[in-house]
Every structure is written in structure tokens, then in C-alpha cells.
Design a protein around this motif. Sequence first.
Motif, short mmCIF file in Angstrom:
data_model
loop_
_atom_site.label_atom_id
_atom_site.label_comp_id
_atom_site.label_asym_id
_atom_site.label_seq_id
_atom_site.Cartn_x
_atom_site.Cartn_y
_atom_site.Cartn_z
N MET A 1 -5.19 1.50 -2.62
CA MET A 1 -6.19 1.95 -2.47
C MET A 1 -5.59 3.66 -3.45
O MET A 1 -4.69 4.06 -2.97
CB MET A 1 -6.84 2.76 -0.88
CG MET A 1 -8.07 3.51 -1.21
SD MET A 1 -8.42 4.37 0.88
CE MET A 1 -6.82 4.93 1.50
N ASP A 2 -6.78 4.15 -3.79
CA ASP A 2 -6.43 5.33 -4.80
C ASP A 2 -5.52 5.98 -4.05
O ASP A 2 -6.50 6.81 -3.53
CB ASP A 2 -6.96 5.11 -5.73
CG ASP A 2 -7.38 3.72 -6.60
OD1 ASP A 2 -6.42 3.55 -7.41
OD2 ASP A 2 -8.28 3.96 -8.24
N ILE A 3 -4.64 7.34 -4.64
CA ILE A 3 -4.72 8.07 -3.72
C ILE A 3 -6.05 9.60 -4.50
O ILE A 3 -4.97 9.47 -6.23
CB ILE A 3 -3.33 8.32 -3.47
CG1 ILE A 3 -2.31 7.67 -2.88
CG2 ILE A 3 -2.79 10.55 -3.42
CD1 ILE A 3 -1.20 7.70 -3.26
N ARG A 4 -6.64 9.61 -3.66
CA ARG A 4 -7.21 11.25 -4.43
C ARG A 4 -6.14 12.57 -4.37
O ARG A 4 -4.97 12.65 -4.14
CB ARG A 4 -8.47 11.53 -3.72
CG ARG A 4 -9.46 10.33 -3.62
CD ARG A 4 -10.67 10.73 -3.41
NE ARG A 4 -10.13 11.62 -1.56
CZ ARG A 4 -11.71 12.50 -0.93
NH1 ARG A 4 -12.69 12.37 -0.79
NH2 ARG A 4 -10.92 12.56 -0.06
N THR A 5 -6.46 13.25 -5.97
CA THR A 5 -5.99 14.72 -5.95
C THR A 5 -5.99 15.61 -4.59
O THR A 5 -4.94 16.28 -4.15
CB THR A 5 -6.58 15.29 -6.90
OG1 THR A 5 -6.01 14.16 -8.15
CG2 THR A 5 -5.96 16.65 -7.32
N SER A 6 -7.13 15.10 -4.21
CA SER A 6 -7.19 16.73 -2.93
C SER A 6 -6.26 15.66 -1.65
O SER A 6 -5.83 16.58 -1.07
CB SER A 6 -8.75 16.17 -2.89
OG SER A 6 -9.37 15.25 -2.40
N ASP A 7 -6.13 14.43 -1.63
CA ASP A 7 -5.58 13.74 -0.68
C ASP A 7 -4.26 14.67 -0.95
O ASP A 7 -3.23 14.80 0.04
CB ASP A 7 -4.88 12.37 -0.44
CG ASP A 7 -6.34 11.99 -0.41
OD1 ASP A 7 -7.34 12.60 0.50
OD2 ASP A 7 -7.11 10.54 -0.75
N MET A 8 -3.20 14.78 -1.77
CA MET A 8 -2.29 15.23 -2.46
C MET A 8 -2.18 17.20 -2.49
O MET A 8 -1.09 17.60 -2.58
CB MET A 8 -1.59 14.63 -4.06
CG MET A 8 -1.34 13.06 -3.92
SD MET A 8 -2.31 12.89 -5.57
CE MET A 8 -0.12 13.87 -6.25
#
Length: 256
Positions: A1-8
Motif C-alpha cells: 500500500m502506498d504511503i501518503r504524504t499526510s501519513d508522513m
Amino acid sequence: MDIRTSDMDLAARVAHLSKHYGDGPHRVTALDDVSIGIRRGQFTAIMGPSGSGKSTLMHVMAGLDSASSGQVWLGDDEITHLGDAALTRLRRRRIGFVFQSFNLVPTLDVMGNLRLPFELDGRGPSAQERERIAALVERLGLEGRTSHRPHELSGGQQQRVAIARALATRPDVIFADEPTGALDSRTGREVLGLLRSAVVEGGQSIAMVTHDPVAASHADRILFLADGRIVSDRGPMRPEQISETMLGLEAQGVAA
């Protein structure tokens, strides 16, 4: 699953970003495989010797220039391949800019300049946005100046207007390009204090390109570039520490 910018917890980021100008033997590499993010609610300074790629990095992240390769995100939206019209809308709605030369419209008064981002987007500010503009005018000490045109203001007042305009739309991130470069030292400190308070009190995300160690010392984080690459990612530093780091980069052309 791609990691979103907001998750970072990032307001903007680039991955494996490269930028070249020209072709063949005349090709110049401004950025070379850069991966970095601008953290939310943080004041980030971007520094490096002349030609290191710091302004190019800001311009690509802000959608003012395109990547030769790699990916660029604003929030969770990848903007790498957006067309000019889409990038223009994005910059108007989600990015704030503060420049060394202020970039105010000389024929508009202060209030006209503050309303300009909304009008360029084809609308007037909402009631809530008008309240925000009024609060910014008061907070930045521009009361009594809203009917003045830029030439009737001091340099510091013009930069305050530019900061208020950048904050008015509640952008995802503000990109500041040498924002104190045209100001005297006292006024420059005041402007940096305003940017700092926008981060601390308003949770704003700011990325500032600067060559000034004093300006960079106001930041929470300092990215150092050399030869198109990130060579050091540091926390807060004193001006003399920043100066030593910059001298080392200029003298050696290697990582700090």
C-alpha cells in the motif's frame, strides 16, 4: 500500500527528483536524485552555495518549474505531470508565496492586494475569509494602511502585506524566497518573527530559501544543498554554526 504524504506528516515532498537544463555537453544538472519533504507546522530553511539547486528545489516543489524526473506531491496530490492550468489553480488555492521583491500590485491598495488571490480564483473572499483578512491586518500592524498603495509603504510594511496575502488563503505551505533580502537588519528580524509566529501560533508550514545565517537560525530545520543534492538535514542551529557549515560547503563542495 502506498504511503501518503499526510501519513508522513508532510505538507509537500519530492521523491528521486532530478532537474536538468540544456542537452548534450551543455546539460546542467540543478537537482540530482533529491528525496525530501516539508513537514507540517514547521519552519524549514533551505540553504546552499550559489548554484547548489536550492531555488530550483523550491520552484519545483511550488509548481513553478517542472521535474526532469522523479515525483512531486502537494499534500496527498501528485502534481508532477499537471498541466499549466491545473498548476495555476493549485498555486492560487493551496500555496502561498513571499518574495524578496514583495511582488505587490502597484495599482492596488493594501486591501486590494490582500483580496487578489481570491479574485484571481474568480471569487471574492467568504465572510469567514474576510474575518481572517481583518485579523491578519490587525496582527501584522497594518491597520490604518489598508487604503495605501505599495509606494506609500516602507519596505517592511510591504513585506508584511505580502505575508498577510500569503496567509490569507490558509495555504498548505508557504514558500519564501529570500524574504528579508531587501530589508535592513532590524526590519528583517521583525519579518522573520512574523513568519515564525505563523508557524508557532497558526500551525503554518513554511519553506524558506535564504543565504543569510541569521534568517536560517529562525528555522526549526535547515536543509543544506550542494551540487544539486541534500548533503545535510539539521535541526535548529545558531548563526555562527550555520556560517561554519556554509563555509565548509563552499570550500570543499562535499557533505557538511
